[in-house]
Design an enzyme around this catalytic site. Sequence first.
Site, PDB file in Angstrom:
ATOM      1  NE  ARG A 160      -4.446  -1.327   0.433  1.00 41.01           N
ATOM      2  CZ  ARG A 160      -4.695  -3.073  -0.028  1.00 41.01           C
ATOM      3  NH1 ARG A 160      -3.272  -3.774  -0.565  1.00 41.01           N
ATOM      4  NH2 ARG A 160      -5.884  -3.527  -0.048  1.00 41.01           N
ATOM      5  CB  SER A 235      -8.553  -1.139   3.691  1.00 42.23           C
ATOM      6  OG  SER A 235      -8.709  -2.346   3.143  1.00 42.23           O
ATOM      7  CD  GLU A 331      -5.732   1.224   2.270  1.00 41.40           C
ATOM      8  OE1 GLU A 331      -5.051  -0.336   2.975  1.00 41.40           O
ATOM      9  OE2 GLU A 331      -6.095   1.149   1.366  1.00 41.40           O
TER      10      GLU A 331
HETATM   11  N1  EPU Z   1     -10.704 -10.455  10.528  1.00 38.01           N
HETATM   12  C1  EPU Z   1     -11.630 -10.175  11.417  1.00 38.01           C
HETATM   13  N2  EPU Z   1     -12.405  -9.726  11.512  1.00 38.01           N
HETATM   14  C2  EPU Z   1     -12.816  -8.625  10.965  1.00 38.01           C
HETATM   15  C3  EPU Z   1     -11.868  -8.569   9.528  1.00 38.01           C
HETATM   16  C4  EPU Z   1     -10.906  -9.495   9.088  1.00 38.01           C
HETATM   17  O1  EPU Z   1     -11.070 -10.787  12.231  1.00 38.01           O
HETATM   18  O2  EPU Z   1     -13.758  -7.750  10.463  1.00 38.01           O
HETATM   19  C5  EPU Z   1      -9.873 -11.555   9.813  1.00 38.01           C
HETATM   20  C6  EPU Z   1     -10.011 -12.898   8.705  1.00 38.01           C
HETATM   21  O3  EPU Z   1     -11.217 -13.881   9.325  1.00 38.01           O
HETATM   22  C7  EPU Z   1      -8.900 -13.183   8.464  1.00 38.01           C
HETATM   23  C8  EPU Z   1      -8.272 -11.756   8.776  1.00 38.01           C
HETATM   24  O4  EPU Z   1      -8.888 -10.756   9.183  1.00 38.01           O
HETATM   25  O5  EPU Z   1      -8.278 -13.909   9.703  1.00 38.01           O
HETATM   26  C9  EPU Z   1      -7.865 -11.371   6.975  1.00 38.01           C
HETATM   27  O6  EPU Z   1      -9.499 -10.930   6.766  1.00 38.01           O
HETATM   28  P1  EPU Z   1      -9.702 -10.375   4.812  1.00 38.01           P
HETATM   29  O7  EPU Z   1      -9.118 -11.501   4.475  1.00 38.01           O
HETATM   30  O8  EPU Z   1     -11.164 -10.074   4.800  1.00 38.01           O
HETATM   31  O9  EPU Z   1      -8.960  -9.028   4.827  1.00 38.01           O
HETATM   32  P2  EPU Z   1      -7.754  -8.369   5.863  1.00 38.01           P
HETATM   33  O10 EPU Z   1      -6.714  -8.064   5.734  1.00 38.01           O
HETATM   34  O11 EPU Z   1      -9.145  -7.255   6.208  1.00 38.01           O
HETATM   35  C10 EPU Z   1      -6.496  -7.214   3.092  1.00 38.01           C
HETATM   36  C11 EPU Z   1      -7.352  -6.064   2.653  1.00 38.01           C
HETATM   37  C12 EPU Z   1      -8.210  -5.486   1.322  1.00 38.01           C
HETATM   38  C13 EPU Z   1      -8.007  -6.721   0.447  1.00 38.01           C
HETATM   39  C14 EPU Z   1      -8.686  -8.263   1.443  1.00 38.01           C
HETATM   40  C15 EPU Z   1      -8.297  -9.467   0.583  1.00 38.01           C
HETATM   41  C16 EPU Z   1      -5.384  -4.212   3.274  1.00 38.01           C
HETATM   42  C17 EPU Z   1      -5.390  -2.865   4.197  1.00 38.01           C
HETATM   43  N3  EPU Z   1      -6.914  -4.482   3.228  1.00 38.01           N
HETATM   44  O12 EPU Z   1      -7.979  -6.908   3.795  1.00 38.01           O
HETATM   45  O13 EPU Z   1      -8.326  -4.506   0.707  1.00 38.01           O
HETATM   46  O14 EPU Z   1      -9.570  -6.690   0.115  1.00 38.01           O
HETATM   47  O15 EPU Z   1      -6.950  -7.878   2.200  1.00 38.01           O
HETATM   48  O16 EPU Z   1      -6.926  -9.444   0.006  1.00 38.01           O
HETATM   49  O17 EPU Z   1      -4.260  -4.649   3.206  1.00 38.01           O
HETATM   50  C18 EPU Z   1      -8.582  -2.176   0.461  1.00 38.01           C
HETATM   51  O18 EPU Z   1      -7.501  -2.189   0.355  1.00 38.01           O
HETATM   52  O19 EPU Z   1     -10.287  -1.648   0.095  1.00 38.01           O
HETATM   53  C19 EPU Z   1      -9.647  -3.321   0.866  1.00 38.01           C
HETATM   54  C20 EPU Z   1     -10.180  -4.124   0.457  1.00 38.01           C
END
Ligand code: EPU
Length: 335
Positions: A160, A235, A331
């Site tokens: 990012r 995010s 972000e």
């Molecule tokens: N999780 C929770 N609670 C929540 C959300 C997530 O416990 O409310 C846990 C999930 O269970 C999982 C982990 O966090 O174990 C990761 O969650 P997820 O796969 O949804 O991905 P993320 O790390 O929350 C990132 C990106 C997203 C992208 C997803 C999928 C960042 C800041 N965000 O989110 O990007 O779509 O991975 O690759 O790196 C964006 O930037 O706008 C965005 C949506």
Amino acid sequence: MNIQQNISLKEYNTFGIDVDAKRFISVTSLKDLKQVIKSEQNIFLISGGSNILLTKNIEQLVVHLNLTGISVDNENENFAHITVSAGENWHNFVLWCISRGYGGIENLSLIPGNVGTCPIQNIGAYGVEVKDVITHVHTIEKATGKEVVFTAEQCEFGYRNSIFKNRAKDKYIVIAVRFKLTKNNHKLTTSYGAIETLLKERNINTPSITDISDAVIHIRKSKLPDPKKIGNSGSFFKNPIITINHFNQLQKKHPNIPSYKVSDTEIKVPAGWLIEKCGFKGMKIGNCGVHEKQALVLVNYGNSSGKEIYELALKIKNTVHQQFSINLEMEVNII
Ligand code: EPU
């Protein structure tokens, strides 16, 4: 050039925040853009408006970057080099590529925003980052009005992150991005848990780029709010990177804490998990809140001001710091 007075920016930011631009211009040609930067010292650029939180009226001239056009510069049997103007909608470009069989960005389906901003924060999802397919970023240097082309290497891409958020911040306007996409032997990334599960459910063993895009669209729609219905900016925070020692301490207390290894000494922890653990998920405060299905996404339920959302973000940041000694970085750009 048509400069308008007192224009609401509600339609120009995905949070749907209703602040005004004292003066506003939508620029559709490079010539006009060059003229604007020549005659105005201090401009405020707005593109897809998907990564900003507007907390006040904008006093500078707001320049809406509305440059459009997609051109295939050259292609052979295996690759296509495509230049896309900054104002093209990102997801429309992804669909355009998929319909023509160009692979490489299918995992980045449905990310809000325009092509011009994709290199700035190196958008990423489901195991792919846009830096993997960018070859050049075309810009205009604000101070001189000259066109400057950055190679992918010169963009200093990170998680990012890019030169445009650091050393080159506010110095250049991205006018177009050049991509190298595959036409054959697509390098598919399906190992991300949710994609793998969905493809299995759909009995797809050898997925096409269309199958992957469809899966990503399905997953995103099920978790992330549609900005056209509920204002949001995806995010809100970055996933923090902490030391292994710090992580080991946290894991003793929270054995189920999810994590991704970054290096031998560092681990990335999902901010969404930390925020959920602090009890914020689904919380509604006034006109804004934390999305019920993804705690990393802050939402505007209607008439929220940018300040309200910013205050909520600070509250989350402080609580996460108190509970986990982790400093969450935003972000989204706060204006
Ligand atoms: N999780 C929770 N609670 C929540 C959300 C997530 O416990 O409310 C846990 C999930 O269970 C999982 C982990 O966090 O174990 C990761 O969650 P997820 O796969 O949804 O991905 P993320 O790390 O929350 C990132 C990106 C997203 C992208 C997803 C999928 C960042 C800041 N965000 O989110 O990007 O779509 O991975 O690759 O790196 C964006 O930037 O706008 C965005 C949506």
